[in-house]
Write a protein that holds these residues in place. Structure first.
Motif, mmCIF file in Angstrom:
data_model
loop_
_atom_site.group_PDB
_atom_site.id
_atom_site.type_symbol
_atom_site.label_atom_id
_atom_site.label_comp_id
_atom_site.label_asym_id
_atom_site.label_seq_id
_atom_site.Cartn_x
_atom_site.Cartn_y
_atom_site.Cartn_z
ATOM 1 N N ASN A 51 40.920 84.799 58.060
ATOM 2 C CA ASN A 51 41.238 83.394 58.339
ATOM 3 C C ASN A 51 41.860 82.707 57.128
ATOM 4 O O ASN A 51 42.780 81.901 57.272
ATOM 5 C CB ASN A 51 39.992 82.636 58.796
ATOM 6 N N GLN A 52 41.365 83.030 55.943
ATOM 7 C CA GLN A 52 41.943 82.444 54.735
ATOM 8 C C GLN A 52 43.378 82.927 54.543
ATOM 9 O O GLN A 52 44.252 82.161 54.160
ATOM 10 C CB GLN A 52 41.098 82.775 53.501
ATOM 11 N N ALA A 53 43.611 84.201 54.814
ATOM 12 C CA ALA A 53 44.970 84.742 54.700
ATOM 13 C C ALA A 53 45.903 84.057 55.686
ATOM 14 O O ALA A 53 47.040 83.701 55.343
ATOM 15 C CB ALA A 53 44.953 86.254 54.925
ATOM 16 N N VAL A 54 45.443 83.839 56.910
ATOM 17 C CA VAL A 54 46.259 83.148 57.916
ATOM 18 C C VAL A 54 46.557 81.728 57.451
ATOM 19 O O VAL A 54 47.694 81.245 57.541
ATOM 20 C CB VAL A 54 45.561 83.147 59.300
ATOM 21 N N ALA A 55 45.552 81.032 56.918
ATOM 22 C CA ALA A 55 45.753 79.667 56.422
ATOM 23 C C ALA A 55 46.753 79.652 55.268
ATOM 24 O O ALA A 55 47.609 78.752 55.196
ATOM 25 C CB ALA A 55 44.420 79.062 55.989
ATOM 26 N N ASP A 56 46.676 80.634 54.382
ATOM 27 C CA ASP A 56 47.625 80.719 53.267
ATOM 28 C C ASP A 56 49.050 80.922 53.775
ATOM 29 O O ASP A 56 49.995 80.298 53.287
ATOM 30 C CB ASP A 56 47.244 81.850 52.315
ATOM 31 N N VAL A 57 49.201 81.799 54.761
ATOM 32 C CA VAL A 57 50.533 82.044 55.336
ATOM 33 C C VAL A 57 51.054 80.787 56.021
ATOM 34 O O VAL A 57 52.222 80.430 55.873
ATOM 35 C CB VAL A 57 50.497 83.241 56.313
ATOM 36 N N GLN A 58 50.188 80.105 56.768
ATOM 37 C CA GLN A 58 50.603 78.868 57.430
ATOM 38 C C GLN A 58 51.086 77.846 56.407
ATOM 39 O O GLN A 58 52.101 77.172 56.623
ATOM 40 C CB GLN A 58 49.452 78.275 58.245
ATOM 41 N N GLU A 59 50.370 77.726 55.304
ATOM 42 C CA GLU A 59 50.745 76.769 54.260
ATOM 43 C C GLU A 59 52.106 77.113 53.668
ATOM 44 O O GLU A 59 52.950 76.239 53.478
ATOM 45 C CB GLU A 59 49.674 76.768 53.166
ATOM 46 N N ARG A 60 52.315 78.396 53.393
ATOM 47 C CA ARG A 60 53.602 78.818 52.826
ATOM 48 C C ARG A 60 54.742 78.622 53.824
ATOM 49 O O ARG A 60 55.835 78.197 53.451
ATOM 50 C CB ARG A 60 53.530 80.271 52.392
ATOM 51 N N LEU A 61 54.478 78.946 55.089
ATOM 52 C CA LEU A 61 55.517 78.752 56.104
ATOM 53 C C LEU A 61 55.833 77.268 56.285
ATOM 54 O O LEU A 61 56.997 76.889 56.436
ATOM 55 C CB LEU A 61 55.093 79.366 57.437
ATOM 56 N N GLN A 62 54.801 76.424 56.262
ATOM 57 C CA GLN A 62 55.021 74.988 56.405
ATOM 58 C C GLN A 62 55.859 74.456 55.247
ATOM 59 O O GLN A 62 56.747 73.632 55.450
ATOM 60 C CB GLN A 62 53.682 74.234 56.481
ATOM 61 N N ALA A 63 55.612 74.943 54.042
ATOM 62 C CA ALA A 63 56.413 74.540 52.887
ATOM 63 C C ALA A 63 57.868 74.946 53.081
ATOM 64 O O ALA A 63 58.779 74.168 52.779
ATOM 65 C CB ALA A 63 55.842 75.147 51.607
ATOM 66 N N ILE A 65 59.367 75.445 55.996
ATOM 67 C CA ILE A 65 59.902 74.623 57.078
ATOM 68 C C ILE A 65 60.278 73.242 56.550
ATOM 69 O O ILE A 65 61.313 72.678 56.917
ATOM 70 C CB ILE A 65 58.896 74.530 58.241
ATOM 71 N N ASN A 66 59.455 72.699 55.654
ATOM 72 C CA ASN A 66 59.744 71.386 55.082
ATOM 73 C C ASN A 66 61.007 71.397 54.234
ATOM 74 O O ASN A 66 61.633 70.361 54.046
ATOM 75 C CB ASN A 66 58.558 70.886 54.259
ATOM 76 N N GLU A 67 61.389 72.558 53.715
ATOM 77 C CA GLU A 67 62.590 72.677 52.884
ATOM 78 C C GLU A 67 63.827 73.065 53.683
ATOM 79 O O GLU A 67 64.929 73.072 53.145
ATOM 80 C CB GLU A 67 62.359 73.722 51.792
ATOM 81 N N ILE A 68 63.659 73.362 54.944
ATOM 82 C CA ILE A 68 64.778 73.888 55.731
ATOM 83 C C ILE A 68 65.926 72.882 55.835
ATOM 84 O O ILE A 68 67.082 73.263 55.811
ATOM 85 C CB ILE A 68 64.307 74.378 57.111
ATOM 86 N N ASP A 69 65.591 71.603 55.913
ATOM 87 C CA ASP A 69 66.659 70.605 56.013
ATOM 88 C C ASP A 69 67.506 70.580 54.748
ATOM 89 O O ASP A 69 68.708 70.331 54.799
ATOM 90 C CB ASP A 69 66.089 69.220 56.312
ATOM 91 N N ILE A 70 66.923 70.888 53.604
ATOM 92 C CA ILE A 70 67.681 70.936 52.356
ATOM 93 C C ILE A 70 68.606 72.145 52.358
ATOM 94 O O ILE A 70 69.766 72.057 51.944
ATOM 95 C CB ILE A 70 66.714 70.992 51.151
ATOM 96 N N GLU A 71 68.116 73.259 52.839
ATOM 97 C CA GLU A 71 68.893 74.502 52.820
ATOM 98 C C GLU A 71 70.057 74.489 53.803
ATOM 99 O O GLU A 71 71.094 75.069 53.540
ATOM 100 C CB GLU A 71 67.989 75.695 53.119
ATOM 101 N N VAL A 72 69.873 73.864 54.946
ATOM 102 C CA VAL A 72 70.904 73.942 55.985
ATOM 103 C C VAL A 72 71.592 72.600 56.249
ATOM 104 O O VAL A 72 72.356 72.485 57.191
ATOM 105 C CB VAL A 72 70.323 74.511 57.308
ATOM 106 N N HIS A 73 71.337 71.621 55.410
ATOM 107 C CA HIS A 73 71.917 70.296 55.618
ATOM 108 C C HIS A 73 73.436 70.326 55.434
ATOM 109 O O HIS A 73 73.947 70.950 54.514
ATOM 110 C CB HIS A 73 71.303 69.293 54.617
#
Length: 90
Positions: A51-63, A65-73
């Motif tokens: 569960n901790q590993a899943v939470a860590d992956v979710q956090e990294r993926l969310q980060a 996703i939050n940067e995607i607008d910068i990369e593809v803007h």
């Protein structure tokens, strides 16, 4: 939920448990007991680690996703700027 690990990894984990007991505990542990101890930890503590590993992956993926607008803007309304630059003599 019991985590399943590949057979070769299980054998290596059992060997590691046996070695740990041989080097750090006052009594040895046999292969069957080491396998049972591994099974206990996989069932009892494994889900916590999973569960901790899943939470860590979710956090990294969310980060990411939050940067995607910068990369593809892409800036809008650049046609006329490009057109004006093409018209200017060099």
């Amino acid at each position: 939920m019991t985590l399943e690990i590949p057979r070769e990894a299980r054998q290596q984990a059992i060997a590691s448990i046996e070695r740990y007991f041989n080097e750090h505990m006052e009594e040895r542990i046999g292969n069957i007991a080491a396998g049972a101890l591994l099974g206990f930890f996989l069932e009892e503590v494994g889900p916590l680690i999973y569960n901790q590993a899943v939470a860590d992956v979710q956090e990294r993926l969310q980060a990411r996703i939050n940067e995607i607008d910068i990369e593809v803007h892409e800036e809008p309304f650049l046609y006329w700027q490009k057109y004006e630059k093409a018209k200017k003599p060099r």
